[in-house]
Motif scaffolding. Structure first.
Motif, PDB file in Angstrom:
ATOM      1  N   SER A  29      -6.822   8.147 -11.675  1.00 57.40           N
ATOM      2  CA  SER A  29      -5.614   7.673 -10.988  1.00 57.40           C
ATOM      3  C   SER A  29      -5.533   8.182  -9.556  1.00 57.40           C
ATOM      4  CB  SER A  29      -4.365   8.112 -11.768  1.00 57.40           C
ATOM      5  OG  SER A  29      -4.338   9.528 -11.927  1.00 57.40           O
ATOM      6  N   GLY A  30      -6.002   9.403  -9.321  1.00 61.04           N
ATOM      7  CA  GLY A  30      -5.847  10.011  -8.004  1.00 61.04           C
ATOM      8  C   GLY A  30      -6.553   9.273  -6.894  1.00 61.04           C
ATOM      9  N   PHE A  31      -7.790   8.840  -7.129  1.00 57.53           N
ATOM     10  CA  PHE A  31      -8.539   8.137  -6.083  1.00 57.53           C
ATOM     11  C   PHE A  31      -7.888   6.795  -5.751  1.00 57.53           C
ATOM     12  CE2 PHE A  31     -11.814  11.211  -6.993  1.00 57.53           C
ATOM     13  CZ  PHE A  31     -12.460  11.357  -5.778  1.00 57.53           C
ATOM     14  N   GLY A  32      -7.414   6.103  -6.783  1.00 55.15           N
ATOM     15  CA  GLY A  32      -6.742   4.833  -6.526  1.00 55.15           C
ATOM     16  C   GLY A  32      -5.451   5.006  -5.763  1.00 55.15           C
ATOM     17  N   ILE A  33      -4.687   6.010  -6.139  1.00 61.12           N
ATOM     18  CA  ILE A  33      -3.412   6.276  -5.463  1.00 61.12           C
ATOM     19  C   ILE A  33      -3.651   6.661  -4.006  1.00 61.12           C
ATOM     20  CG2 ILE A  33      -1.427   7.837  -5.398  1.00 61.12           C
ATOM     21  CD1 ILE A  33      -1.701   7.973  -8.489  1.00 61.12           C
ATOM     22  N   MET A  34      -4.657   7.505  -3.769  1.00 58.96           N
ATOM     23  CA  MET A  34      -4.959   7.904  -2.395  1.00 58.96           C
ATOM     24  C   MET A  34      -5.393   6.704  -1.554  1.00 58.96           C
ATOM     25  SD  MET A  34      -6.788  11.664  -2.486  1.00 58.96           S
ATOM     26  CE  MET A  34      -8.092  11.185  -3.616  1.00 58.96           C
ATOM     27  N   TYR A  35      -6.157   5.805  -2.168  1.00 58.88           N
ATOM     28  CA  TYR A  35      -6.605   4.630  -1.421  1.00 58.88           C
ATOM     29  C   TYR A  35      -5.420   3.754  -1.029  1.00 58.88           C
ATOM     30  CZ  TYR A  35      -9.306   0.521  -0.097  1.00 58.88           C
ATOM     31  OH  TYR A  35      -9.840  -0.534   0.610  1.00 58.88           O
ATOM     32  N   ILE A  36      -4.499   3.548  -1.951  1.00 55.28           N
ATOM     33  CA  ILE A  36      -3.323   2.738  -1.660  1.00 55.28           C
ATOM     34  C   ILE A  36      -2.471   3.402  -0.585  1.00 55.28           C
ATOM     35  CG2 ILE A  36      -1.189   1.784  -2.615  1.00 55.28           C
ATOM     36  CD1 ILE A  36      -3.743   0.391  -3.560  1.00 55.28           C
ATOM     37  N   ALA A  37      -2.318   4.722  -0.683  1.00 58.00           N
ATOM     38  CA  ALA A  37      -1.490   5.451   0.280  1.00 58.00           C
ATOM     39  C   ALA A  37      -2.085   5.423   1.679  1.00 58.00           C
ATOM     40  CB  ALA A  37      -1.313   6.894  -0.188  1.00 58.00           C
ATOM     41  N   THR A  38      -3.396   5.536   1.779  1.00 56.00           N
ATOM     42  CA  THR A  38      -4.032   5.590   3.100  1.00 56.00           C
ATOM     43  C   THR A  38      -4.238   4.209   3.719  1.00 56.00           C
ATOM     44  OG1 THR A  38      -6.204   5.656   2.020  1.00 56.00           O
ATOM     45  CG2 THR A  38      -5.197   7.769   2.633  1.00 56.00           C
ATOM     46  N   ASN A  39      -4.013   3.161   2.940  1.00 59.78           N
ATOM     47  CA  ASN A  39      -4.155   1.804   3.466  1.00 59.78           C
ATOM     48  C   ASN A  39      -2.831   1.051   3.431  1.00 59.78           C
ATOM     49  OD1 ASN A  39      -7.282   1.034   3.845  1.00 59.78           O
ATOM     50  ND2 ASN A  39      -7.077   2.436   2.110  1.00 59.78           N
ATOM     51  N   SER A  40      -1.748   1.788   3.577  1.00 58.07           N
ATOM     52  CA  SER A  40      -0.419   1.169   3.532  1.00 58.07           C
ATOM     53  C   SER A  40      -0.198   0.191   4.678  1.00 58.07           C
ATOM     54  CB  SER A  40       0.664   2.258   3.560  1.00 58.07           C
ATOM     55  OG  SER A  40       0.518   3.069   4.719  1.00 58.07           O
ATOM     56  N   ASN A  41      -0.903   0.383   5.785  1.00 62.28           N
ATOM     57  CA  ASN A  41      -0.743  -0.540   6.917  1.00 62.28           C
ATOM     58  C   ASN A  41      -1.373  -1.906   6.646  1.00 62.28           C
ATOM     59  OD1 ASN A  41       0.559   1.446   8.408  1.00 62.28           O
ATOM     60  ND2 ASN A  41      -1.351   2.215   9.302  1.00 62.28           N
ATOM     61  N   HIS A  42      -2.222  -1.964   5.633  1.00 60.52           N
ATOM     62  CA  HIS A  42      -2.870  -3.230   5.281  1.00 60.52           C
ATOM     63  C   HIS A  42      -2.539  -3.591   3.829  1.00 60.52           C
ATOM     64  CE1 HIS A  42      -5.190  -2.799   8.990  1.00 60.52           C
ATOM     65  NE2 HIS A  42      -5.468  -1.559   8.607  1.00 60.52           N
ATOM     66  N   ALA A  43      -1.309  -3.299   3.432  1.00 58.84           N
ATOM     67  CA  ALA A  43      -0.916  -3.486   2.037  1.00 58.84           C
ATOM     68  C   ALA A  43      -1.028  -4.935   1.583  1.00 58.84           C
ATOM     69  CB  ALA A  43       0.526  -2.991   1.833  1.00 58.84           C
ATOM     70  N   ASP A  44      -0.861  -5.881   2.517  1.00 56.57           N
ATOM     71  CA  ASP A  44      -0.945  -7.292   2.133  1.00 56.57           C
ATOM     72  C   ASP A  44      -2.377  -7.711   1.769  1.00 56.57           C
ATOM     73  OD1 ASP A  44      -1.583  -6.777   4.816  1.00 56.57           O
ATOM     74  OD2 ASP A  44      -1.357  -8.895   5.338  1.00 56.57           O
ATOM     75  N   GLN A  45      -3.362  -6.859   2.070  1.00 55.56           N
ATOM     76  CA  GLN A  45      -4.754  -7.160   1.752  1.00 55.56           C
ATOM     77  C   GLN A  45      -5.255  -6.405   0.516  1.00 55.56           C
ATOM     78  OE1 GLN A  45      -7.164  -6.485   5.239  1.00 55.56           O
ATOM     79  NE2 GLN A  45      -5.716  -7.507   6.605  1.00 55.56           N
TER      80      GLN A  45
END
Length: 240
Positions: A29-45
């Motif tokens: 879960s941690g790697f996925g959560i970190m990826y989502i958090a660090t790419n919040s500026n491109h959330a639509d992608q």
């Protein structure tokens, strides 16, 4: 059923399943959560598959726990007592496979849904919703992947019997072994079990795997069964 209960009790008499299970869930879960958090500026992608990028690390820990479930018995000699109490060694290994497979299934499901659920709460965009069967396979299929991988690791442990060798092999195999093969031969790499399992979880046209998602799952499951059959044959032929 009594044998399954005995193997479950033996597995959880040590702390390895508890701490290993928690680590597997955290990594998944941690790697996925970190990826989502660090790419919040491109959330639509973002897509559902982006939340489950930690499967590779979580499954490696689950495989370690599975391998230790039998190599520690060889290390401390308790496997002899087990085989004396239950002369049918095939039943013993099947029970062990059932227990570690179920443990892997639970860890994969918890880790996968935790990664997706928290990621979706952080960025509730349509791309992160479970809209298609492929999205559901990507998340829910993690449990099946973990369970079968645990059976493979148990088989490796039964064949090698030594913790250091078994753990080294399963870790290298799960984390980078098959990708190293791709540097030598892409054709061989396209048929390696964990690469095919990746096609089951994240089906991509450019993966090189010619099987469908269902076919990929059947292939990986068949490999797990083959490994278990080989380990049963070897264990029945040699001394404990």
């Amino acid at each position: 059923m009594n044998l399954l209960a005995v193997e479950r009790i033996k597995l959880f008499t040590t702390r390895a399943p508890l701490w290993g299970g928690l680590l597997a869930i955290l990594l998944t879960s941690g790697f996925g959560i970190m990826y989502i958090a660090t790419n919040s500026n491109h959330a639509d992608q973002l897509s559902v598959s982006d939340t489950t990028g930690g499967y590779q690390f979580g499954v490696a820990v689950a495989m370690v726990v599975a391998a230790l479930s039998i190599t520690t018995e060889y290390r401390f000699g308790t496997i002899r007592t087990t085989f004396q109490a239950v002369p049918n060694r095939t039943s013993v290994l099947l029970a062990k496979a059932g227990v570690v497979g179920l443990l892997g299934l639970v860890l994969g499901e918890i880790g996968g849904f935790a990664a997706w659920g928290i990621g979706y709460l952080m960025q509730p965009f349509p791309g992160l919703a479970l809209n298609t069967s492929a999205d559901w396979i990507n998340v829910a299929g993690g449990g099946v992947f973990f369970g079968l991988a645990a059976v493979i690791a148990l088989s490796v442990g039964a064949l090698l019997r030594h913790s250091a060798g078994a753990l080294s092999l399963v870790l290298i195999w799960a984390l980078m072994g098959e990708r190293l093969v791709s540097l030598v031969s892409e054709k061989v790499y396209d048929w390696l079990p964990f690469h095919v399992a990746e096609n089951f979880l994240h089906h991509r046209p450019d993966s090189g795997v010619s099987l469908s998602q269902g076919g990929s799952l059947a292939y990986f499951a068949g490999f797990a069964v083959l490994m278990l059959v080989i380990s049963i044959f070897v264990v029945n032929k040699r001394d404990a």
